[in-house]
Design an enzyme around this catalytic site. Structure first.
Site, short mmCIF file in Angstrom:
data_model
loop_
_atom_site.label_atom_id
_atom_site.label_comp_id
_atom_site.label_asym_id
_atom_site.label_seq_id
_atom_site.Cartn_x
_atom_site.Cartn_y
_atom_site.Cartn_z
N ASP A 1 0.88 -1.16 0.00
CA ASP A 1 0.00 0.00 0.00
C ASP A 1 0.92 1.21 0.00
OD1 ASP A 1 -2.39 1.60 0.30
OD2 ASP A 1 -1.95 1.79 2.42
N SER A 2 0.33 2.40 -0.15
CA SER A 2 1.15 3.60 -0.07
C SER A 2 1.68 3.82 1.35
CB SER A 2 0.32 4.82 -0.50
OG SER A 2 -0.75 4.98 0.41
N CYS B 1 -10.94 3.52 0.60
CA CYS B 1 -9.48 3.65 0.69
C CYS B 1 -9.08 2.82 1.90
CB CYS B 1 -9.11 5.12 0.90
SG CYS B 1 -7.41 5.39 1.46
N HIS C 1 -6.92 3.09 4.02
CA HIS C 1 -6.59 3.83 5.24
C HIS C 1 -7.83 4.13 6.09
CE1 HIS C 1 -2.71 4.67 3.33
NE2 HIS C 1 -2.30 5.26 4.44
N CYS D 1 -4.47 -1.50 -1.91
CA CYS D 1 -4.65 -0.06 -2.10
C CYS D 1 -5.64 0.13 -3.25
CB CYS D 1 -3.30 0.55 -2.46
SG CYS D 1 -3.38 2.27 -2.95
N ASN D 2 -6.73 0.83 -2.97
CA ASN D 2 -7.74 1.07 -4.01
C ASN D 2 -7.18 1.90 -5.15
OD1 ASN D 2 -10.70 0.40 -2.71
ND2 ASN D 2 -9.23 0.97 -1.16
N THR D 3 -6.36 2.91 -4.80
CA THR D 3 -5.83 3.82 -5.81
C THR D 3 -4.91 3.08 -6.78
OG1 THR D 3 -5.86 5.49 -4.07
CG2 THR D 3 -4.73 6.07 -6.10
N TYR E 1 -0.64 8.23 -2.59
CA TYR E 1 -0.86 7.90 -4.00
C TYR E 1 -2.09 8.65 -4.56
CZ TYR E 1 2.13 3.61 -3.92
OH TYR E 1 3.16 2.71 -3.85
N1 DGL Z 1 -4.64 3.40 0.94
C1 DGL Z 1 -4.74 3.86 -0.39
C2 DGL Z 1 -6.06 3.48 -1.06
O1 DGL Z 1 -6.66 2.50 -0.68
C3 DGL Z 1 -4.31 5.23 -0.78
C4 DGL Z 1 -3.96 6.27 0.17
C5 DGL Z 1 -3.11 7.31 -0.50
O2 DGL Z 1 -1.92 7.09 -0.55
O3 DGL Z 1 -3.67 8.31 -1.01
O4 DGL Z 1 -6.48 4.12 -1.98
#
Ligand code: DGL
Length: 260
Positions: A3-4, A181, A183, A67-69, A35
């Site tokens: 993940d980020s 996300c 997070h 990570c979704n992004t 990200y």
């Molecule tokens: N945890 C990440 C997600 O699921 C991205 C968080 C980020 O780095 O902006 O999208």
């Protein structure tokens, strides 16, 4: 898995419960985060670099893009690059939310990158006729969670949930909130405080863990519990704190600073 930053730990928790004998290598790409507010090229580049590193150095048998992004920006390319590797992604849990919502109004919190992606827009378009989705980009929230800045987390959650609309279980209100996300489950306490316990927060650590089980090419056997290696490309203290707080790992699992 990667993940980020610390967000993917919410997925790791579910993976450990589902696959207790498997070993996990977790990369928090903190030096290149967040990200969600960067270009696709940045996210694709990091995704490819980290995957190549995990394959070469750790001989992984599967990859979870926690990570979704990164899933939205890069998973198709990654599957083209590595057709034989089991690759599991994470996307906002719109379908589980649809199954749960009684009011047919659903909030979606995610990064700007996820919400703007073709992958997410395509998913949304297939479901949008059935319910009303209210999507909110949450700039800064993953970063605040990463730094564990509680007052900032609270303030941003308040701003973004207010922007989404009226929550509740009455007709016309939003009764389900998708945490799009990885997070954001770490802000569940603050969100429930703001919205009340009647509003269901929906994330997808568990479905992702089940999907990983389905796609694993082989399983670890024996009695030995799986080991976890935590790697961070940036300051590893927040990963250590998060692993202690969210996974209850006190001692034993110290994140290692790594250059990928
Ligand atoms: N945890 C990440 C997600 O699921 C991205 C968080 C980020 O780095 O902006 O999208």
């Amino acid at each position: 898995m990667f993940d980020s930053g610390i967000g993917g730990l919410s997925v790791l928790k579910a993976l450990r419960a589902e696959l207790p004998l498997e070993d996990f290598v977790y990369v928090a790409d903190s030096a290149y985060a967040p990200y969600g507010e960067r270009t696709d090229a940045h996210v694709i580049g990091r995704t490819r670099t980290i995957t190549a590193h995990l394959l070469a150095r750790y001989h992984i048998k599967a990859l979870v893009v926690a990570c979704n992004t990164a899933t939205a920006a890069a998973i198709e390319l990654l599957r083209q690059d590595h057709p034989k590797l089991a690759i599991i992604g994470v996307e906002p849990a719109l379908k589980p939310a649809l199954a749960h919502s009684q009011t047919r109004r659903i909030g979606v919190m995610a990064t700007r990158g996820t919400l703007q992606s073709v992958k997410f827009r395509t998913l949304l378009a297939t479901l949008a006729e059935q319910v009303d989705f209210v999507c909110q980009p949450c700039d800064g929230l993953a970063d605040a969670i990463e730094r564990q800045e509680t007052p900032r987390i609270k303030a941003l959650c308040e701003i973004y949930t207010t922007a989404i609309g009226q929550f509740g279980t009455q007709a016309g209100q939003i009764d389900s909130l998708v945490l799009g996300c990885t997070h954001y489950p770490f802000a569940s306490e603050q969100l429930t405080e703001l919205l009340g316990s009647g509003v269901k927060l929906i994330s997808n650590g568990e479905p992702v863990a089940r999907q990983t089980r389905r796609l694993l090419p082989s399983f670890a056997s024996g009695e030995r519990p799986g080991q976890c290696l935590l790697l961070s490309t940036g300051a590893s203290s927040s990963l250590e704190l998060a692993a202690q707080y969210w996974l209850g790992w006190y001692g034993g699992v110290t994140p290692v600073l790594t250059f990928i």
